[in-house]
Design a protein around this motif. Structure first.
Motif, PDB file in Angstrom:
ATOM      1  N   ARG A 254      52.144  12.838   5.374  1.00  0.00           N
ATOM      2  CA  ARG A 254      53.596  12.860   5.494  1.00  0.00           C
ATOM      3  C   ARG A 254      54.075  14.296   5.337  1.00  0.00           C
ATOM      4  N   GLN A 255      55.196  14.611   5.958  1.00  0.00           N
ATOM      5  CA  GLN A 255      55.786  15.929   5.745  1.00  0.00           C
ATOM      6  C   GLN A 255      56.265  16.081   4.313  1.00  0.00           C
ATOM      7  N   CYS A 256      56.756  14.983   3.721  1.00  0.00           N
ATOM      8  CA  CYS A 256      57.335  15.036   2.384  1.00  0.00           C
ATOM      9  C   CYS A 256      56.569  14.097   1.450  1.00  0.00           C
ATOM     10  N   VAL A 257      56.077  14.644   0.332  1.00  0.00           N
ATOM     11  CA  VAL A 257      55.263  13.886  -0.616  1.00  0.00           C
ATOM     12  C   VAL A 257      55.740  14.199  -2.033  1.00  0.00           C
ATOM     13  N   ALA A 258      55.820  13.145  -2.857  1.00  0.00           N
ATOM     14  CA  ALA A 258      56.159  13.299  -4.271  1.00  0.00           C
ATOM     15  C   ALA A 258      55.146  12.533  -5.099  1.00  0.00           C
ATOM     16  N   ALA A 259      54.996  12.925  -6.361  1.00  0.00           N
ATOM     17  CA  ALA A 259      54.089  12.235  -7.268  1.00  0.00           C
ATOM     18  C   ALA A 259      54.717  12.138  -8.650  1.00  0.00           C
ATOM     19  N   VAL A 260      54.391  11.046  -9.360  1.00  0.00           N
ATOM     20  CA  VAL A 260      54.884  10.804 -10.710  1.00  0.00           C
ATOM     21  C   VAL A 260      53.685  10.546 -11.617  1.00  0.00           C
ATOM     22  N   TRP A 261      53.623  11.248 -12.741  1.00  0.00           N
ATOM     23  CA  TRP A 261      52.683  10.900 -13.808  1.00  0.00           C
ATOM     24  C   TRP A 261      53.267  11.367 -15.126  1.00  0.00           C
ATOM     25  N   HIS A 262      52.565  11.112 -16.226  1.00  0.00           N
ATOM     26  CA  HIS A 262      53.184  11.319 -17.542  1.00  0.00           C
ATOM     27  C   HIS A 262      53.030  12.749 -18.066  1.00  0.00           C
ATOM     28  N   GLN A 263      51.803  13.205 -18.315  1.00  0.00           N
ATOM     29  CA  GLN A 263      51.596  14.506 -18.950  1.00  0.00           C
ATOM     30  C   GLN A 263      51.730  15.634 -17.924  1.00  0.00           C
ATOM     31  N   PRO A 264      52.618  16.610 -18.155  1.00  0.00           N
ATOM     32  CA  PRO A 264      52.846  17.669 -17.160  1.00  0.00           C
ATOM     33  C   PRO A 264      51.777  18.764 -17.208  1.00  0.00           C
ATOM     34  N   LEU A 265      51.508  19.311 -16.035  1.00  0.00           N
ATOM     35  CA  LEU A 265      50.627  20.483 -15.983  1.00  0.00           C
ATOM     36  C   LEU A 265      51.316  21.680 -16.618  1.00  0.00           C
ATOM     37  N   PHE A 266      52.636  21.798 -16.404  1.00  0.00           N
ATOM     38  CA  PHE A 266      53.409  22.910 -16.950  1.00  0.00           C
ATOM     39  C   PHE A 266      54.558  22.359 -17.786  1.00  0.00           C
ATOM     40  N   SER A 267      54.772  22.905 -18.966  1.00  0.00           N
ATOM     41  CA  SER A 267      55.878  22.476 -19.810  1.00  0.00           C
ATOM     42  C   SER A 267      56.155  23.507 -20.887  1.00  0.00           C
ATOM     43  N   SER A 268      57.451  23.767 -21.107  1.00  0.00           N
ATOM     44  CA  SER A 268      57.870  24.625 -22.212  1.00  0.00           C
ATOM     45  C   SER A 268      58.162  23.812 -23.467  1.00  0.00           C
ATOM     46  N   GLY A 269      57.943  22.509 -23.423  1.00  0.00           N
ATOM     47  CA  GLY A 269      58.220  21.645 -24.555  1.00  0.00           C
ATOM     48  C   GLY A 269      57.143  21.692 -25.614  1.00  0.00           C
ATOM     49  N   ARG A 270      57.266  20.787 -26.586  1.00  0.00           N
ATOM     50  CA  ARG A 270      56.382  20.815 -27.748  1.00  0.00           C
ATOM     51  C   ARG A 270      54.915  20.639 -27.368  1.00  0.00           C
ATOM     52  N   HIS A 271      54.631  19.768 -26.412  1.00  0.00           N
ATOM     53  CA  HIS A 271      53.230  19.540 -26.018  1.00  0.00           C
ATOM     54  C   HIS A 271      52.679  20.676 -25.167  1.00  0.00           C
ATOM     55  N   GLY A 272      53.540  21.337 -24.407  1.00  0.00           N
ATOM     56  CA  GLY A 272      53.103  22.452 -23.585  1.00  0.00           C
ATOM     57  C   GLY A 272      52.296  22.021 -22.370  1.00  0.00           C
ATOM     58  N   ASN A 273      51.560  22.975 -21.791  1.00  0.00           N
ATOM     59  CA  ASN A 273      50.790  22.715 -20.575  1.00  0.00           C
ATOM     60  C   ASN A 273      49.617  21.771 -20.843  1.00  0.00           C
ATOM     61  N   ASN A 274      49.277  20.978 -19.836  1.00  0.00           N
ATOM     62  CA  ASN A 274      48.119  20.084 -19.934  1.00  0.00           C
ATOM     63  C   ASN A 274      47.220  20.340 -18.730  1.00  0.00           C
ATOM     64  N   ALA A 275      46.160  21.110 -18.946  1.00  0.00           N
ATOM     65  CA  ALA A 275      45.275  21.506 -17.851  1.00  0.00           C
ATOM     66  C   ALA A 275      44.435  20.345 -17.325  1.00  0.00           C
ATOM     67  N   ASN A 276      44.382  19.231 -18.055  1.00  0.00           N
ATOM     68  CA  ASN A 276      43.546  18.111 -17.622  1.00  0.00           C
ATOM     69  C   ASN A 276      44.000  17.507 -16.293  1.00  0.00           C
ATOM     70  N   VAL A 277      45.266  17.715 -15.938  1.00  0.00           N
ATOM     71  CA  VAL A 277      45.796  17.103 -14.711  1.00  0.00           C
ATOM     72  C   VAL A 277      45.761  18.074 -13.525  1.00  0.00           C
ATOM     73  N   ARG A 278      45.112  19.208 -13.696  1.00  0.00           N
ATOM     74  CA  ARG A 278      45.150  20.233 -12.653  1.00  0.00           C
ATOM     75  C   ARG A 278      44.562  19.733 -11.326  1.00  0.00           C
ATOM     76  N   ALA A 279      43.536  18.914 -11.382  1.00  0.00           N
ATOM     77  CA  ALA A 279      42.918  18.438 -10.136  1.00  0.00           C
ATOM     78  C   ALA A 279      43.865  17.529  -9.360  1.00  0.00           C
ATOM     79  N   LEU A 280      44.710  16.773 -10.056  1.00  0.00           N
ATOM     80  CA  LEU A 280      45.716  15.965  -9.364  1.00  0.00           C
ATOM     81  C   LEU A 280      46.678  16.878  -8.604  1.00  0.00           C
ATOM     82  N   TRP A 281      47.139  17.915  -9.286  1.00  0.00           N
ATOM     83  CA  TRP A 281      48.059  18.879  -8.666  1.00  0.00           C
ATOM     84  C   TRP A 281      47.393  19.558  -7.469  1.00  0.00           C
ATOM     85  N   GLN A 282      46.135  19.952  -7.633  1.00  0.00           N
ATOM     86  CA  GLN A 282      45.440  20.660  -6.551  1.00  0.00           C
ATOM     87  C   GLN A 282      45.302  19.781  -5.306  1.00  0.00           C
TER      88      GLN A 282
END
Length: 521
Positions: free
Chosen positions: A395-423
């Motif tokens: 598709r030209q336009c794609v979105a994804a939803v999951w819980h733990q963010p790869l990037f975050s300025s919040g208390r939990h911060g970045n979560n590198a475990n999801v990097r392969a999903l992003w890639q």
């Protein structure tokens, strides 16, 4: 062998998705047995004359008919779909009733379907009604113009505590709109007179509003056309001697669905004893579209009781149009069993929790970021499935939803475990990733999986603002563009062909918002 459905009835205006049990039963045998199913006309919904409009819902009646030349119709089954969600079975007043009085919530989209089973056990195909949207313009609607003396009156019985009133003969109110049905609601009682109603310039009715007792917000008049189009409804005060009053409290309009689908929601939602989720659920009441929930739905442990008693009364009333993902709190119970049981097929395959669907021209992926349990690394089952689906259904336009963010300025911060999903998504040219986990709102500029700002990258939203206690930010991460940790609310995404619009919608009493638009890669 024939199939007989045994539906569970749904009470209320909205309800959770239902599972319908299927059992096999022997069909009739012998010469001359009835083998033809009933023939059904598609159901039609219309505002119910005399029904009462409330702040949250509108009175409607759904009608249908059927014929069976053999053994006769033994029962009907009526189902409803809200905002493109799951079909819900509705309880009928009798097995062979041809209509149902129900209530619909504006501004949502509805579709009804009906089928019948005859006395010989033959079940016909579903007869599908058209999808439509219901709206409730108020007395101050932009499309309403008045001539002659009209005054704004205030009383607790009116919708929003106010309505337009005139008692002057010849005073008119003209409502201009686009739709296939319209209804006027107002007041009846002592002191009220008659009003002439004109539709598209032709006088079609005179409405007598006088009654011994006063009643507010009643459907006084309705009109329908074969198809949606631009129309005018004129209400003209007759000026009845001694009791001339006419009130206009508002209108009901039935029109086609919105041209572009909406994806709306947040993560980190329900905590029993706290009311943040009640406030955000009221936002969902007023926003049509598919609801996403970005994990951590029922605190603290995602138990059956917490889904029933904490999540169910608030966001749970829209479960039939909800597409969730599990958070880490759902896995406080082994295998997130209560979560998968609560949502059934809407949560994907139990034990996995990833799935995808089309929303307009967009492809939307819901993924499971509990990587230590289900696996998120390159070569994992989930990543292989994601890559295969992206390749098979580009598709030209794609979105994804999951819980733990790869990037975050919040208390939990970045979560590198999801990097392969992003890639995997980045390689396919995806536009959006939506997360929760950190209890705040944060929007990032488009960036790569390694955090490099790039117009060809993915824009991430962290929307952990569904109702659980908010938390402050830590170190601000690169490419963070907008942040707030003091406001509950939901993210509304309008998914246009070739682009999208976003808006953070705050709960009542809060002022923070964030909005913008972008095109797809």
């Amino acid at each position: 062998m024939r199939v007989i459905e045994r539906p569970r009835a749904v009470a209320g205006t909205v309800a959770a998705s239902l599972l319908i049990g299927l059992v096999a039963a022997p069909g009739p045998v012998g010469a001359g047995a009835d083998a033809l199913p009933p023939v059904i006309a598609a159901p039609a919904a219309a505002p119910r004359p005399g029904g009462t409009v409330t702040s949250s819902s509108l009175p409607f009646v759904v009608s249908w008919s059927g014929t069976d030349a053999g053994s006769g119709i033994a029962r009907y089954q009526l189902q409803r779909r809200v905002d493109g969600g799951s079909w819900e079975t509705l309880a009928l007043p009798s097995r062979t009733a041809g209509s149902l009085v129900t209530r619909l919530r504006p501004p949502h989209e509805y579709r009804f379907r009906v089928r019948a089973t005859d006395a010989a056990g033959n079940t016909g195909a579903w007869a599908m009604g058209a999808t439509f949207r219901v709206r409730r313009p108020a007395e101050d609607a932009a499309g309403l113009a008045t001539e002659g003396p009209w005054a704004l009156r205030r009383a607790t019985g009116y919708l929003g505590d106010r309505a337009l009133r005139s008692g002057s003969a010849g005073a008119t109110a003209t409502f201009t709109f686009t739709g296939s049905q319209v209804a006027w609601f107002g007041t009846r009682g002592p002191g009220y007179g008659s009003a002439q109603v004109l539709v598209d310039g032709a006088r079609v009715a005179t409405i007598d509003l006088r009654r011994d007792a006063r009643t507010y917000r009643r459907i006084l008049f309705r009109h329908a056309w074969p198809a949606s189009g631009p129309h005018t409804l004129v209400i003209r005060v007759a000026g009845t001697a001694g009791h001339p009053l006419v009130d206009i409290d508002g209108f009901v309009v039935v029109d086609p669905p919105a041209p572009d689908p909406v994806l709306v929601g947040a993560g980190d939602v329900a905590v029993c004893g706290q009311d943040g989720d009640s406030a955000t659920a009221r936002l969902l009441d007023g926003i049509a579209g598919r609801v996403f929930v970005a994990g951590d739905l029922a605190y603290p442990d995602g138990t059956t009781r917490q889904f029933r008693d904490c999540y169910g009364p608030t966001w749970g009333r829209w479960s039939s149009r909800t597409s969730p993902v599990p958070g880490n709190h759902e896995y406080h119970w082994a295998g997130a069993v209560p979560y998968f049981a609560y949502f059934g097929a809407r949560a994907g395959t139990a034990g996995r929790g990833w799935y995808a669907y089309d929303l307009g021209t967009w492809r939307v992926y819901h993924l499971n970021s509990n990587c230590s349990i289900v696996g998120c690394a390159a070569g994992s089952e989930q990543v292989r499935w994601l890559q295969a689906d992206l390749a098979a259904l580009p598709r030209q336009c794609v979105a994804a939803v999951w819980h733990q963010p790869l990037f975050s300025s919040g208390r939990h911060g970045n979560n590198a475990n999801v990097r392969a999903l992003w890639q995997a998504l980045e390689a396919a040219g995806a536009e959006l990733v939506i997360n929760g986990h950190d209890h705040d709102y944060e929007r990032f500029a488009p960036q790569t999986a390694t955090g490099i700002a790039s117009p060809g990258g993915i824009r991430e939203f962290v929307v952990g603002t569904g109702g659980a206690a908010l938390r402050g930010f830590g170190t601000v991460k690169p490419n963070s563009q907008r942040r707030n940790a003091a406001t509950f609310g939901v993210l509304r995404l309008t998914l246009r062909a070739g682009g999208y619009d976003w808006r953070f919608v705050p709960v009542a009493g809060s002022s923070f918002t964030d909005s913008g638009s972008a095109t797809c890669h």
